[in-house]
Write an enzyme that holds these catalytic residues in place. Structure first.
Site, PDB file in Angstrom:
ATOM      1  N   ARG A  40      29.828 -24.105 -17.911  1.00  0.00           N
ATOM      2  CA  ARG A  40      30.208 -23.244 -19.036  1.00  0.00           C
ATOM      3  C   ARG A  40      31.685 -23.292 -19.380  1.00  0.00           C
ATOM      4  O   ARG A  40      32.058 -23.414 -20.553  1.00  0.00           O
ATOM      5  CB  ARG A  40      29.874 -21.762 -18.730  1.00  0.00           C
ATOM      6  CG  ARG A  40      28.473 -21.366 -18.967  1.00  0.00           C
ATOM      7  CD  ARG A  40      28.068 -20.348 -17.933  1.00  0.00           C
ATOM      8  NE  ARG A  40      28.046 -21.002 -16.643  1.00  0.00           N
ATOM      9  CZ  ARG A  40      26.993 -21.672 -16.178  1.00  0.00           C
ATOM     10  NH1 ARG A  40      25.894 -21.686 -16.860  1.00  0.00           N
ATOM     11  NH2 ARG A  40      27.041 -22.309 -15.024  1.00  0.00           N
ATOM     12  N   THR A  41      32.530 -23.146 -18.382  1.00  0.00           N
ATOM     13  CA  THR A  41      33.959 -23.001 -18.682  1.00  0.00           C
ATOM     14  C   THR A  41      34.502 -24.269 -19.337  1.00  0.00           C
ATOM     15  O   THR A  41      35.143 -24.222 -20.383  1.00  0.00           O
ATOM     16  CB  THR A  41      34.740 -22.671 -17.396  1.00  0.00           C
ATOM     17  OG1 THR A  41      34.090 -21.583 -16.741  1.00  0.00           O
ATOM     18  CG2 THR A  41      36.173 -22.294 -17.703  1.00  0.00           C
ATOM     19  N   ARG A  96      40.988 -25.925 -13.574  1.00  0.00           N
ATOM     20  CA  ARG A  96      40.250 -25.239 -12.509  1.00  0.00           C
ATOM     21  C   ARG A  96      40.576 -25.943 -11.199  1.00  0.00           C
ATOM     22  O   ARG A  96      40.556 -27.177 -11.132  1.00  0.00           O
ATOM     23  CB  ARG A  96      38.744 -25.262 -12.761  1.00  0.00           C
ATOM     24  CG  ARG A  96      37.938 -24.770 -11.552  1.00  0.00           C
ATOM     25  CD  ARG A  96      36.485 -24.580 -11.848  1.00  0.00           C
ATOM     26  NE  ARG A  96      36.267 -23.432 -12.725  1.00  0.00           N
ATOM     27  CZ  ARG A  96      35.065 -22.969 -13.057  1.00  0.00           C
ATOM     28  NH1 ARG A  96      33.980 -23.556 -12.581  1.00  0.00           N
ATOM     29  NH2 ARG A  96      34.946 -21.928 -13.847  1.00  0.00           N
ATOM     30  N   HIS A 140      39.853 -15.551 -12.578  1.00  0.00           N
ATOM     31  CA  HIS A 140      39.180 -16.337 -13.630  1.00  0.00           C
ATOM     32  C   HIS A 140      39.408 -15.560 -14.934  1.00  0.00           C
ATOM     33  O   HIS A 140      38.489 -14.961 -15.488  1.00  0.00           O
ATOM     34  CB  HIS A 140      37.693 -16.456 -13.285  1.00  0.00           C
ATOM     35  CG  HIS A 140      36.943 -17.508 -14.051  1.00  0.00           C
ATOM     36  ND1 HIS A 140      37.466 -18.174 -15.156  1.00  0.00           N
ATOM     37  CD2 HIS A 140      35.682 -18.005 -13.876  1.00  0.00           C
ATOM     38  CE1 HIS A 140      36.557 -19.028 -15.610  1.00  0.00           C
ATOM     39  NE2 HIS A 140      35.473 -18.946 -14.843  1.00  0.00           N
ATOM     40  N   LYS A 166      43.873 -40.641  -4.949  1.00  0.00           N
ATOM     41  CA  LYS A 166      44.754 -41.609  -4.264  1.00  0.00           C
ATOM     42  C   LYS A 166      45.901 -40.907  -3.562  1.00  0.00           C
ATOM     43  O   LYS A 166      46.809 -41.553  -3.050  1.00  0.00           O
ATOM     44  CB  LYS A 166      45.336 -42.584  -5.283  1.00  0.00           C
ATOM     45  CG  LYS A 166      44.327 -43.363  -6.090  1.00  0.00           C
ATOM     46  CD  LYS A 166      45.071 -44.180  -7.157  1.00  0.00           C
ATOM     47  CE  LYS A 166      44.140 -44.672  -8.240  1.00  0.00           C
ATOM     48  NZ  LYS A 166      44.883 -45.115  -9.433  1.00  0.00           N
TER      49      LYS A 166
HETATM   50  N1   CP Z   1      31.106 -18.745 -15.329  1.00  0.00           N
HETATM   51  C1   CP Z   1      31.599 -19.958 -14.961  1.00  0.00           C
HETATM   52  O1   CP Z   1      32.784 -20.093 -14.606  1.00  0.00           O
HETATM   53  O2   CP Z   1      30.688 -20.970 -15.033  1.00  0.00           O
HETATM   54  P1   CP Z   1      31.000 -22.490 -14.679  1.00  0.00           P
HETATM   55  O3   CP Z   1      31.306 -22.556 -13.215  1.00  0.00           O
HETATM   56  O4   CP Z   1      29.764 -23.250 -15.062  1.00  0.00           O
HETATM   57  O5   CP Z   1      32.198 -22.905 -15.477  1.00  0.00           O
END
Ligand code: CP
Length: 305
Positions: A51-52, A101, A129, A80
Site C-alpha cells: 500500500r504505502t 521505508r 509511520h 554491496k
Molecule cells: N499499511 C502499510 O504500511 O502497508 P504496506 O506495508 O503494504 O505498505
C-alpha cells in the site's frame, strides 16, 4: 508544515494536521492534477510494502510527476555495502523528494539530516509511520465527522506497531479516550503510556477483547502481529492468533463504529467482517492516495486549490 521533512508525526501540529486533511479532501474530489510536472520523486523501500509504496507512486503519477527508486534493497548498491548516508546523498542528486521505508528505527531521521531534499518516512522499524497516520486521521474524520472526543480501541501488536504509536501521538490534540487491548508480550510500550499521561489522554489496558470494550468504541483499530519483529519465532507462534475480530462480535456495537486496520491483515480480522458496513479498512487504504498527495505537495510548497 514548518518542517522540511516528515519523519515523525510529532513534527506537525494541530493546525498542520487539519490543513493536510483539508488538502486530502480536495485531492479526493480530484486526484488528477498536473501539480508535479517536471518533478521526480524517489521511493526507497528497504522493507517490503504494498500500500504505502504503490499509493505514493500512484499519487505522483496522478499529479504528473515521475518516480524512480527500488522496492527491494537487494537490487540496490546497499547490497554491496553502500551506507545509508551515501545512498541518500546520491539519490538527492536525482530526485526532488525521497520517500523511504527502512527496518531501523531512526533511519528516516538520519536520512533527513544528510539529505539535500525532503525525506518522507514511510515507516522506520517499530518507531513511526506518519503518512499512515494522516490517512488514518482522514479516515476517522470522514467516518465520524470529527476527530474530537472519540473512543479508540487499539488491538493486537501494540509493542511493535508503528502505526498505533504514530496515531496515538497525533490524537493528542483531539481529546481521545484509548483502550489498549494486548497480551502481556505486546503491551503498549511505557514511553507511549507516559506520553498519554503527560498529555492528559485517558487510557485503559485490557487483556480481554470483551463486548464491553467493543460496544463502547467509536473506532476499533486492529493490527497484525508482525512476525518480522520477533527474534524468537516460538514467541510469535504463542501470540499470533490471540485476538481475532469476527462479525458476530460486532452485534452490539455502536452504529458509528468503524473498523480500521493499516493492513496487511493475516488472521486478526475474519473475512466475514469484510461485508459488514462497519468494515472500513479497504476504504482506509484508498484514502492513503489523497493523504499522500497532500503531504507531497505540502513538502514541495506546491499550493493546492
Ligand atoms: N499499511 C502499510 O504500511 O502497508 P504496506 O506495508 O503494504 O505498505
Amino acid at each position: 508544515m514548518n518542517t522540511k521533512s516528515l519523519v515523525s508525526i510529532s513534527d506537525i501540529g494541530r493546525e498542520e494536521i487539519l490543513s493536510l486533511l483539508d488538502k486530502a479532501r480536495k485531492f479526493e474530489e480530484n486526484p488528477n492534477r498536473r501539480l508535479l510536472e517536471g518533478r521526480v520523486v524517489a521511493t526507497l523501500f528497504f522493507e517490503p510494502s504494498t500500500r504505502t509504496r504503490l499509493s505514493f507512486e500512484t499519487a505522483v503519477n496522478r499529479l504528473g510527476g515521475r518516480v524512480i527508486g527500488f522496492s527491494d534493497a537487494a537490487t540496490s548498491s546497499s547490497s554491496k555495502g553502500e551506507t545509508l548516508k551515501d545512498t541518500i546523498k546520491m539519490v538527492s542528486n536525482y530526485a526532488d523528494l525521497i520517500v523511504m521505508r527502512h527496518y531501523l528505527e531512526g533511519a528516516a531521521r538520519y536520512a533527513s539530516e544528510v539529505s539535500s531534499v525532503p525525506i518522507i518516512n514511510a515507516g522506520d522499524g517499530a518507531n513511526q509511520h506518519p503518512t499512515q497516520t494522516m490517512l488514518d486521521l482522514y479516515s476517522i474524520y470522514k467516518t465520524q465527522g470529527t476527530l474530537e472526543n472519540l473512543t479508540i480501541t487499539m488491538v493486537g501488536d501494540l509493542k511493535y506497531g508503528r502505526t498505533v504509536h504514530s496515531l496515538l501521538m497525533a490524537m493528542r490534540y483531539f481529546n481521545p479516550t484509548f483502550r489498549f487491548v494486548a497480551c502481556d508480550e505486546l503491551q503498549m510500550p511505557q514511553e507511549y503510556k507516559d506520553f498519554c499521561t503527560q498529555n492528559g489522554i485517558k487510557f485503559t489496558e485490557h487483556k480481554d477483547f470483551s463486548p464491553e470494550v467493543i460496544n463502547s468504541s467509536d473506532i476499533i483499530y486492529m493490527t497484525r502481529v508482525q512476525r518480522e519483529r520477533f527474534t524468537d519465532i516460538m514467541e510469535y507462534e504463542k501470540v499470533k492468533d490471540l485476538y481475532t475480530l469476527n462479525n458476530a462480535m460486532l452485534e452490539g456495537s455502536r452504529d458509528n463504529l468503524r473498523i480500521l486496520h493499516p493492513l496487511p491483515r493475516v488472521n486478526e480480522i475474519n473475512q466475514d467482517v469484510d461485508d459488514n458496513p462497519k468494515a472500513y479498512y479497504f476504504d482506509q487504504a484508498r484514502n492513503g492516495l489523497y493523504a499522500r498527495q497532500a503531504i507531497i505537495c505540502t513538502l514541495l510548497n506546491i499550493p493546492v486549490d
